[in-house]
Structure formats: structure tokens, C-alpha cells
Scaffold this active site. Structure first.
Site: not given
Length: 491
Positions: A17, A39, A45, A47, A78, A343
Site C-alpha cells: 500500500a 519501520s 501482513i 493476507v 489471475k 479488492t
């Protein structure tokens, strides 16, 4: 007096992001204005490792060829998502949701026509899988690049390693001139007027800027903690709040699709990368324990019972205003609507571009801030509604979780309207435009695939033959056409 120019931008947080936002704002306003404070101790993450076609748009917009990034990010193509086990209706145990493409202009009308007949109780073929080129290519394991003499390439997204994608974008942005500071932020300093003045690093250094982009993840260090922006939870409508993830060997044979397989208290994804398959179980902690979820995931994918699984907590919802004062929230700091439709990065890309253009259109003032916030909020809410529809309309009832989903009454007026339109035989395209605006989050084709894919038609025993003079679209002719189109693609 000259008009103000683009502001200096400080992005808090890297990952996909943060670096997507930095790359796009650098493209729009100049890389020398952008600083990313990331950092070195906080990981991604990760996911979701799948995308919508918006990620292809990003790379095309930045001028980055697939050969330049895909291999280094373990990426694959995809063409859509296959949903399996979401319906117990005979013949509808699985369906493929494709990304819209140019060939669909010739096949979608037949599908929606047959859906309209089936909704009225006529015995006609209305399963989505036989009507779209993307589904055919995915089943055949073919890449989305046709021969030169076939001018209708399908729309597609990617699967990728999120860690490697963030690192690739970081390196690319730095080469363009974006400043990268691997530092830890100790404090967000506010000015007397309430705007963000600076990020204070743990060594005491202040990083000042005109615009601050919060990509600090679910904690929302700037937008939620420092500025106090309200978080709008979707938990009443979307029950899933946890995920356990683990890798397995690469998929063989490969198919360019994400799999979404229903389990007892949620669903699992299978994302094929070149080096591994990313697996995860997205579930509600109200209906299953973390330990049992991990065990169910291992059993479902055939992993060794001792295979370690990583636990992730999800905060489902969005901030009320994505652009608040001189802060733009992006990524998980802005919102998250679970990974069912992949999304997350789509919204990041849309947010960055819409923000840059709203700023420029307003002479780099907050003139268009309210309209921008309304547009982003509507997009989030539209995505929420479509994902809620998957659970509310699923034809699965084998556990307390799925029965609760089917009984869920926390539905927006827009979603209620779409459901009513389907069951009262209204025109879905007209209903979508009336309820969700001129640029809805999902197309009429997607709504047809969802409703029809689960077999939400009258009971089979009540279906009747076509009335005299009523014609249905011929799936055999469509299959012949799609087979001929598919010959122009290779594995």
C-alpha cells in the site's frame, strides 16, 4: 500570486500500500516530493496475494513491463475466482466469477437472457461457467495473452508474493527519486490548527511535509490515533475477523484462478504462485477457535498436522473520511473488507489516483475533499455489499456459521434493492445503476454471476419448460465460439 503547486508528501509505512501510493504520487507530482518512512521492524501482513485487473493498470500506468516484475515476485496470472462449496443446489456446487473482457460483449447477453428466464421459473441453462472466455481459459490453464491475430485479450489480474511486490515497488520508486527512510516513528506531532505537522522519529528527528499518507496498517497511527478519525465497522454484516495462513507446494496443473472454498466457519483461499501455493482460512472467531481453524485448514489442503500456521486478526470496516485534514489514509489504515474479492490493492490504487487528481483539480487545496471522501466511502460500501451478498445468498446450511450468514439482516438498502430486483424479475443493470450510481463497485455481469452461480432460482421441481414462442440462448453455440477463441491462447 502564483497558484500553489503539488505538496511535499510523507508516507508512513511501506508494504504494497505505501509503495503503490508513493509510486503513483511520484508519477503525478514528481518523485522528489515524496518521502516514505518505513519501520525496518514491521512486516507486511500479506493476507491477500491476489489482485483485480487494477494492478495491471498500475504497472501499465507506471510503464513497468510484466517481464520486469513478475518473475521477481513469484507472480502468476489471475482470470477470476472459482467459488466451490458455497451452494448445495444440485448443479451449482461451484462457479467461476470472471473479470469482464471484450469477448463477453458477445456472450454475456445470452447468459443474462437465460438468467431472466430462469428467474421466472423456466427450465433453461443459466449457470455462469459456460458463457465466458475467462472461465474457459482458466479451466484450460491458459495464459491471458492471445496470438497476434486475435485482437481481444481478456482482462486479468495477478497472484503475487506480497513481500516481494512491496520490495520491488520500493526499489523502483527509489530509482525514480523517492526518498526512503527506514526509521521508526515515535510520535505524530500536530500543529496548533490540528493538522499534522511532522512525524517524530525515535532518534528525535522531525520529518515535515504538506500531506501525510497513513499506511501504518490496522493501527492507523496518524488518521485514527493522532487525528481521531472515526472507524466505521462492518462487523455486523461481515462476521469474519480472523485468518490462518500457511504455504503448500506449487499447484500442478496450474490454473490462472483464485480458489475460494467454503469451510465450516468461513472459507479458504488457494492462490497459485510460481514457488508455492498460498493458503488461508478466513473465518469468524464466534464460530470456531483459532486452533480448530488451523486444523481444519491443514486437513482441507492436505498439509501435515504439524505444519505451522500464522494467525492474523482482521479489522473489517473503513474510516469515515479517507482524506482528513492534511492526512490521506491508505491500505489497512483506511479500511479492509476481507480478502474474498481481493479488492485491497484495487482500493489503494483508486485512492491514490483519485486523491492526486482531486488535489490538482482544486488547485492543491481541500476544495474537492468532501466529494473525494464520498466517492471512496461509496466504493468501500459497494464492495462490502457485494461481499455480504456472497454470504447472505449462499445456498449452504451445514453449520451454525452458514445458517447465521443466511439469516443476516444487517443489509444496506442498496443490497436489499439488488436482492429484491433479482427475485422480482427486474432488470439487474437498471437496478444496479439506480441503486449504486453511474460507477458501481460491481458490474451487472458480476451480480448475475453471483446470484446465478449459487443457483438462486425457483426450486427445480417448480421449473417449467419454455412457453411457446419464448426462445432461450443456446449454450452449445456459445461453447463452440469460446472453444474457437481459446485456440488462440497457450498454457
Amino acid at each position: 500570486m502564483s497558484a500553489p503547486g503539488p505538496p511535499t508528501v510523507v508516507v508512513l509505512g511501506g508494504g504494497s500500500a505505501g509503495w503503490i501510493t508513493a509510486c503513483l504520487l511520484a508519477k503525478e507530482w514528481g518523485a522528489e516530493r515524496i518521502t516514505v518512512v518505513e519501520s525496518p521492524e514491521i512486516g507486511i501482513i500479506g493476507v491477500g496475494e491476489g489482485s483485480t485487473p487494477q494492478l495491471k493498470f498500475l504497472f501499465d500506468h507506471l510503464g513497468i513491463a510484466e517481464a520486469e516484475w513478475m518473475a521477481g515476485c513469484d507472480a502468476t496470472y489471475k482470470l477470476g475466482i472459482r467459488f466451490t462449496g458455497w451452494s448445495e443446489q444440485p448443479g451449482f456446487e461451484s462457479y467461476f466469477h470472471p473479470f469482464p473482457g471484450p469477448v463477453d460483449l458477445h456472450t454475456e447477453p445470452g447468459f443474462t437472457h437465460n438468467c431472466a428466464l430462469a428467474r421466472r421459473g423456466f427450465q433453461v441453462p443459466a449457470h455462469p461457467d459456460g458463457w465466458f472466455l475467462a472461465a474457459r481459459l482458466a479451466d484450460d490453464g491458459k495464459r491471458p495473452h492471445p496470438a497476434e491475430n486475435f485482437p481481444f485479450p481478456p482482462t486479468y489480474g495477478y497472484h503475487f508474493d506480497a513481500f516481494k511486490l512491496g520490495a520491488f515497488l520500493r526499489d523502483w520508486a527509489v530509482r525514480q527519486g523517492v526518498t526512503h527512510l527506514p526509521r521508526t516513528v515515535a510520535q505524530v506531532a500536530l500543529a496548533k490548527d490540528g493538522d499534522v505537522a511532522a512525524l517524530v522519529l525515535d532518534e528525535g528527528e522531525r520529518i515535515e511535509g504538506g500531506i501525510f499518507v497513513d499506511c501504518s496498517g490496522f493501527r492507523g497511527l496518524i488518521v485514527q490515533q493522532a487525528l481521531g478519525e472515526r472507524f466505521v465497522s462492518y462487523a455486523d454484516a461481515l462476521f469474519n475477523d480472523r485468518a490462518v495462513v500457511l504455504p503448500t507446494a506449487p499447484t500442478d496443473p496450474f490454473k490462472p484462478q483464485t480458489e475460494a472454498v467454503a469451510l465450516s466457519a468461513g472459507w479458504r483461499f488457494a492462490i497459485p504462485l510460481t514457488t508455492r501455493t498460498g493458503n488461508g482460512y478466513v473465518y469468524s472467531s464466534r464460530f470456531i477457535s483459532d486452533e480448530d481453524a488451523a486444523a481444519e485448514l491443514r486437513a482441507s489442503v492436505g498439509a501435515d498436522p504439524e505444519t505451522p500456521a500464522r494467525l492474523l486478526h482482521m479489522k473489517v470496516g473503513r474510516v469515515e473520511r479517507s482524506w482528513h485534514r492534511n492526512c490521506l489514509a491508505a491500505g489497512l489504515a483506511q479500511g479492509f473488507v476481507e480478502p474474498l474479492e481481493a479488492t485491497a490493492l484495487h482500493v489503494v490504487i483508486t485512492t491514490a489516483l483519485d486523491f492526486a487528481r482531486a488535489c490538482a483539480a482544486g488547485g492543491f487545496t481541500p476544495q474537492h475533499r468532501d466529494a473525494f471522501n464520498a466517492g471512496i466511502a461509496a466504493r468501500y460500501d459497494g464492495i462490502r455489499d457485494y461481499i455480504v451478498a456472497h454470504y447472505r445468498m449462499s445456498q449452504r446450511s451445514g453449520s451454525d456459521y452458514w445458517r447465521a450468514c443466511a439469516a443476516n439482516q444487517a443489509l444496506s438498502d442498496q443490497l436489499k434493492g439488488m436482492m429484491t430486483a433479482w427475485f422480482t424479475h427486474e432488470d439487474i443493470a437498471a437496478a444496479n445503476a439506480a441503486l449504486n450510481g453511474e460507477a458501481p463497485a460491481y458490474s451487472p455481469m458480476s451480480w448475475h454471476c453471483l446470484f446465478a452461480g449459487y443457483g438462486t432460482f425457483p426450486p427445480r421441481e417448480k421449473m417449467v419448460p419454455l412457453a411457446p414462442g419464448v426462445l432461450a440462448a443456446d449454450p452449445a453455440a456459445t461453447a463452440t465460439m469460446l472453444a474457437a477463441c481459446a485456440e488462440n491462447f497457450t498454457r
